[in-house]
Design an enzyme around this catalytic site. Structure first.
Site, PDB file in Angstrom:
ATOM      1  N   HIS A  17       0.814  -1.216   0.000  1.00 39.85           N
ATOM      2  CA  HIS A  17       0.000   0.000   0.000  1.00 39.85           C
ATOM      3  C   HIS A  17       0.851   1.271   0.000  1.00 39.85           C
ATOM      4  O   HIS A  17       0.304   2.374  -0.118  1.00 39.85           O
ATOM      5  CB  HIS A  17      -0.938   0.021   1.214  1.00 39.85           C
ATOM      6  CG  HIS A  17      -0.222   0.331   2.489  1.00 39.85           C
ATOM      7  ND1 HIS A  17       0.603  -0.576   3.112  1.00 39.85           N
ATOM      8  CD2 HIS A  17      -0.182   1.465   3.218  1.00 39.85           C
ATOM      9  CE1 HIS A  17       1.113  -0.005   4.195  1.00 39.85           C
ATOM     10  NE2 HIS A  17       0.655   1.234   4.288  1.00 39.85           N
ATOM     11  N   HIS A  39       1.911   6.908  -0.405  1.00 44.02           N
ATOM     12  CA  HIS A  39       1.028   6.088   0.430  1.00 44.02           C
ATOM     13  C   HIS A  39      -0.331   6.003  -0.242  1.00 44.02           C
ATOM     14  O   HIS A  39      -1.050   7.007  -0.306  1.00 44.02           O
ATOM     15  CB  HIS A  39       0.914   6.714   1.821  1.00 44.02           C
ATOM     16  CG  HIS A  39       0.321   5.818   2.844  1.00 44.02           C
ATOM     17  ND1 HIS A  39      -1.028   5.558   2.919  1.00 44.02           N
ATOM     18  CD2 HIS A  39       0.898   5.116   3.843  1.00 44.02           C
ATOM     19  CE1 HIS A  39      -1.251   4.738   3.919  1.00 44.02           C
ATOM     20  NE2 HIS A  39      -0.096   4.448   4.501  1.00 44.02           N
TER      21      HIS A  39
END
Length: 165
Positions: free
Chosen positions: A71, A86
């Site tokens: 992620h 992110h």
């Protein structure tokens, strides 16, 4: 090794442009609904509200980290700038579901190279938010000039320019 033996120093670029890692709408970092990013606890930057699930390299450099859950990832640029990208908020809880990484730690990348693909609809369903912060995590070493774009094209639209202090 040669640098140590012969005193050769690689020349770092005077400035580097960080492009959008994903297509979407550019959002000020202060508007990211998470205090870690919104209050610049780990650095300064911008964010993109993605319109698709294709993440590309926003700058040339080296992949220094790919989180096991895919992620998020870190890049070190030629000048030593450290960037964290992110994907979404609270996406770590997805444990990698819906994420496919195309890189690994140590890979050299160029602007626009595929980094991670993710299922945008699954992130909308399972995570707190899809917004994708792009953060300079060592801002003490660089000045950062944010661009005034509102729409982002992955690998093309400039988010900000950094210069070593």
């Amino acid at each position: 090794m040669f640098k140590k033996l012969f005193g050769k120093k690689e020349t770092a670029p005077a400035e580097e442009t960080i492009t959008a890692p994903v297509n979407g709408n550019i959002v000020p970092i202060e508007e990211v609904p998470d205090p870690t990013f919104g209050q610049k606890m780990i650095g300064d930057g911008l964010a993109v509200e993605p319109t698709d699930g294709h993440i590309v390299a926003p700058v040339s450099g080296k992949i220094v980290q790919v989180f096991p859950t895919k992620h998020a990832f870190g890049i070190e640029t030629a000048s030593g700038a450290e960037l964290l990208i992110h994907i979404g908020l609270e996406t770590v809880a997805m444990n990698g579901e819906g994420f496919t990484s195309h890189v690994k730690e140590g890979d050299t990348i160029s602007v626009g190279d595929p980094i991670i693909d993710f299922d945008l609809e699954l992130v909308k369903e399972k995570a707190a938010h899809t917004i994708t912060p792009v953060v300079l995590t060592n801002p003490d070493r660089y000045s950062l000039e944010k661009q005034q774009n509102s729409e982002a094209i992955a690998g093309k639209t400039a988010l900000f320019t950094i210069k070593a202090k």
